[in-house]
Design an enzyme around this catalytic site. Structure first.
Site, short mmCIF file in Angstrom:
data_model
loop_
_atom_site.label_atom_id
_atom_site.label_comp_id
_atom_site.label_asym_id
_atom_site.label_seq_id
_atom_site.Cartn_x
_atom_site.Cartn_y
_atom_site.Cartn_z
N ASP A 81 0.84 -1.19 0.00
CA ASP A 81 0.00 0.00 0.00
C ASP A 81 0.89 1.25 0.00
O ASP A 81 1.85 1.32 0.75
CB ASP A 81 -0.89 -0.04 1.26
CG ASP A 81 -2.03 0.95 1.21
OD1 ASP A 81 -2.46 1.31 0.10
OD2 ASP A 81 -2.51 1.35 2.30
N GLU A 133 -2.14 6.22 -7.84
CA GLU A 133 -3.01 7.29 -7.35
C GLU A 133 -2.81 8.55 -8.17
O GLU A 133 -1.69 8.93 -8.49
CB GLU A 133 -2.70 7.56 -5.87
CG GLU A 133 -3.57 8.65 -5.25
CD GLU A 133 -3.39 8.72 -3.71
OE1 GLU A 133 -3.25 7.66 -3.07
OE2 GLU A 133 -3.37 9.84 -3.18
N GLY A 208 -8.97 5.84 2.38
CA GLY A 208 -9.63 6.55 3.49
C GLY A 208 -11.02 6.00 3.75
O GLY A 208 -11.95 6.75 4.04
ZN LIG Z 1 -4.43 5.15 1.13
#
Ligand SMILES: [Zn+2]
Length: 284
Positions: A81, A133, A208
């Protein structure tokens, strides 16, 4: 079962269900996540952050997850992650992680494309899927104005370009969520999420995902999210399990009893979250 890639567990058009992805730090977390998923009969993604890997060691986390996965019949993926350190990312691939996230979201767009593309080439050569991301998911450290907040959200057209140029398997867009616990009610940009989902052909991830209501979680799934990351909620469950046990048994010194309480509390949390990730009207 042997581990599978996160890509194999995810679909770009979720049908009333998202796959849960949980951050682990030790054997108790790994067992809690995988045995809870087995109990529910749902696939699950086990994730480790760079700090968790520096704490436990890449090889330890990899072996723990592989060992637990061999004992169950549901498919499990193991993912790095928020990878930023390419040496650590390579070590994860070498130790059998089936998915990696490269987080170049703090870099300018062209640099994010370049580093993500480099990781995709390396990972795909090893049969490992890649999440990346674009935009910025908020963090505990971020204390910024609303205008600045919106500037961090993912632009849908740029998302299309990012996916095409990098060849990633899974995209984490920024739609207004933040890591950690929320100070107020988070404002998620659902129209933006729906537009991104309609334009890109890879599965989307919600970072999140802790501390969100069931209504918000379900709305993100209806809007196109197929993977929901849960880190903070599991940390609280583990630590609160230990605190509660020691409050009731202040003289206890047997580590097995203390850590078993942590594992049981974590397992209960994972079961609860996995139930929430399935929208009842879809008959799942
Ligand atoms: Zn994250």
């Amino acid at each position: 079962m042997a581990l599978v890639t996160a890509k194999e567990l995810l679909t770009p058009k979720p049908q009333g269900r998202a796959v849960g992805a949980f951050n682990v730090h030790n054997m108790e977390d790994v067992q809690a996540v995988i045995f809870a998923a087995e109990e529910m009969g749902t696939p699950v993604i086990v994730m480790a952050s760079e700090s968790a890997l520096k704490y436990a060691g890449v090889a330890f986390i990899a072996r723990l997850v592989q060992t637990a996965a061999e004992q169950v019949s549901i498919p499990i993926a193991l993912q790095l992650d928020h990878g930023q350190d390419l040496d650590l990312l390579k070590a994860c691939i070498d130790h059998g992680f089936t998915s990696v996230m490269i987080d170049g979201s703090r870099l300018p767009f062209e640099e994010n494309v370049a580093v993500t593309r480099e990781v995709v080439e390396l990972a795909h050569a090893h049969g490992v899927s890649v999440e990346a991301e674009l935009g910025r998911v908020g963090g505990k450290e971020d204390d910024i104005s609303v205008a600045a907040h919106e500037a961090f959200l993912t632009d849908p057209d740029q998302a299309v370009e990012f996916v095409e140029r990098t060849g990633i398997d899974v995209l984490a867009p920024a739609i207004g969520t933040a890591h950690g616990l929320y100070k107020g009610i988070p404002k998620l940009d659902f129209p933006r999420l729906k537009e991104i989902a309609s334009k890109v052909d890879v599965p989307l991830v919600l970072h999140g995902g802790s501390d969100l209501s069931v209504e918000v979680l379900h709305e993100t799934i209806r809007s196109g999210i197929s993977k929901i990351n849960i880190g903070t909620d599991l940390k609280y469950a583990t630590t609160n399990g230990i605190k509660a046990y020691l409050e009731e048994n202040p003289a206890e010194f047997e580590p097995r009893k203390v850590f078993a309480a942590a594992r049981e509390s974590a397992r209960t949390l994972v079961l609860e979250k996995l139930r929430l990730l399935s929208i009842p009207e879809h008959g799942n």
